[in-house]
Design an enzyme around this catalytic site. Structure first.
Site, PDB file in Angstrom:
ATOM      1  N   VAL A   1       0.806  -1.223   0.000  1.00 44.37           N
ATOM      2  CA  VAL A   1       0.000   0.000   0.000  1.00 44.37           C
ATOM      3  C   VAL A   1       0.841   1.276   0.000  1.00 44.37           C
ATOM      4  O   VAL A   1       0.335   2.352  -0.305  1.00 44.37           O
ATOM      5  CB  VAL A   1      -0.964   0.003   1.215  1.00 44.37           C
ATOM      6  CG1 VAL A   1      -0.189   0.225   2.516  1.00 44.37           C
ATOM      7  CG2 VAL A   1      -2.068   1.039   1.058  1.00 44.37           C
ATOM      8  N   TYR A   2       2.116   1.200   0.308  1.00 47.39           N
ATOM      9  CA  TYR A   2       2.937   2.399   0.384  1.00 47.39           C
ATOM     10  C   TYR A   2       3.128   2.985  -1.014  1.00 47.39           C
ATOM     11  O   TYR A   2       3.793   2.401  -1.874  1.00 47.39           O
ATOM     12  CB  TYR A   2       4.304   2.104   1.016  1.00 47.39           C
ATOM     13  CG  TYR A   2       4.256   1.680   2.473  1.00 47.39           C
ATOM     14  CD1 TYR A   2       3.116   1.885   3.249  1.00 47.39           C
ATOM     15  CD2 TYR A   2       5.350   1.077   3.079  1.00 47.39           C
ATOM     16  CE1 TYR A   2       3.072   1.495   4.582  1.00 47.39           C
ATOM     17  CE2 TYR A   2       5.318   0.692   4.415  1.00 47.39           C
ATOM     18  CZ  TYR A   2       4.176   0.897   5.158  1.00 47.39           C
ATOM     19  OH  TYR A   2       4.131   0.516   6.478  1.00 47.39           O
ATOM     20  N   SER A   3       2.543   4.151  -1.211  1.00 48.13           N
ATOM     21  CA  SER A   3       2.557   4.828  -2.519  1.00 48.13           C
ATOM     22  C   SER A   3       2.158   3.859  -3.633  1.00 48.13           C
ATOM     23  O   SER A   3       2.766   3.832  -4.705  1.00 48.13           O
ATOM     24  CB  SER A   3       3.935   5.438  -2.817  1.00 48.13           C
ATOM     25  OG  SER A   3       4.135   6.614  -2.067  1.00 48.13           O
TER      26      SER A   3
END
Length: 324
Positions: free
Chosen positions: A56-58
């Site tokens: 989900v990070y960026s």
């Protein structure tokens, strides 16, 4: 650098894990590919061998940046962790959650972005109330058996949920959660009531996220929202790091000891973690090489038992945060 064993995995990891949430373009304070490379390369130079990211990070950019850098190094020397629960590059009905479909497709996407055949630690990014934990554990166990995942871990949840998952794994002969990535720092210590004793009893490695309170423990209380990151954490994420009844006093004591030791506030806050027998390796999320270097230097600070007691004394209970 100092090293320790990650729970029951037998893997030796650096006492500092580099968190890679700051890689990508989701927020204005994040690092692009070139800046992320510089940070990871410096971390490796300093002896860091443990890296944590998430799909989900960026929207997957973090995994891609980390994987691109580590491709230039000996993969066997690095310990890479990522997570699944929230959407990665695509956001659709089955892009989130912990169903078998989501886990299998998101794991494939994560491995592709990382450029790896196997990830060392695959963690569930919170509890999924819509999927039976038995279904999740069987999907994760299959990933381990396929050789795509070496070990599995969990993140912030109620201790009763974690205990239930461990019991099911033991009963059914499934891969067991061997790490817990939870929120724990000087102004948020609610995990000490049930989760940390449980992890100690079950030989689960503890890798706290936000060990510096999203920056609250790195600067005076009144300056917390003076940075873009501070505004994001305090308002957008609604993290109550500075709102506890004892938080301001703890902040002041961190300042005082930092002055006494001739170090930064962040170094004192990290040294507290290093003195804490419950912590395996705090996850340091930073966008600064200077701050990374200071974090490594904090390993040399030897807080006395009275220092630790002085820092902890003002703490009062606060509402549980981070389980959703």
């Amino acid at each position: 650098m100092e090293y320790t064993t990650l729970g029951s995995t037998g893997i030796e990891v650096s006492r500092i894990c580099l968190g890679c949430m700051s890689f990508g373009s989701d927020r204005e304070w994040m690092l692009d590919a070139e800046e992320g490379r510089e940070l990871v390369e410096r971390a490796i130079d300093l002896g860091v061998n443990f890296f944590d990211t998430a799909n989900v990070y960026s929207a997957g950019e973090s995994e891609a940046i980390l994987g691109d850098v580590l491709a230039d190094y000996d993969r066997d020397e690095q310990v890479v962790a990522t997570k699944v629960r929230f959407p990665g590059a695509d956001d659709h009905r089955n892009a989130s959650g912990l169903s078998r479909k989501t886990i299998e497709q998101e794991l494939e996407h994560s491995l592709d972005r990382l450029g790896m055949d196997t990830v060392d630690l695959y963690q569930i990014h919170r509890w999924d109330y819509d999927t039976p934990i038995e279904t999740t554990l069987r999907a994760l166990d299959d990933a381990v058996r396929r050789g795509q995942v070496r070990h599995i871990g969990a993140s912030s949840m109620w201790a009763r949920q974690f205990q239930r998952a461990l019991q099911i794994s033991d009963r059914e002969g499934l891969a067991r959660f061997e790490t817990m990535q939870n929120l724990h720092h000087l102004t948020y210590r609610e995990e000490e009531r049930e989760m940390l004793p449980l992890c100690d009893r079950e030989n689960v490695g503890v890798i706290p996220w936000s060990p510096l309170g999203a920056g609250y423990l790195t600067r005076p209380h009144e300056e917390f929202t003076a940075t873009t990151r501070g505004v994001h954490e305090n308002e957008t994420a609604e993290v109550p790091y500075d709102e506890g009844p004892g938080s301001e006093e703890i902040n002041e004591r961190v300042q005082e000891l930092a002055a006494d030791y001739g170090v930064t506030m962040a170094q004192i806050a990290l040294a507290w973690h290093f003195e804490n027998g419950d912590t395996t390796a705090p996850i340091l999320g930073t966008s600064s090489i200077e701050h990374l270097e200071e974090a490594v230097e904090a390993l040399e600070i030897d807080l006395s038992a009275s220092d630790v007691a002085y820092l902890e004394e003002p703490y009062e209970p606060v509402p549980v945060y981070g389980h959703e």
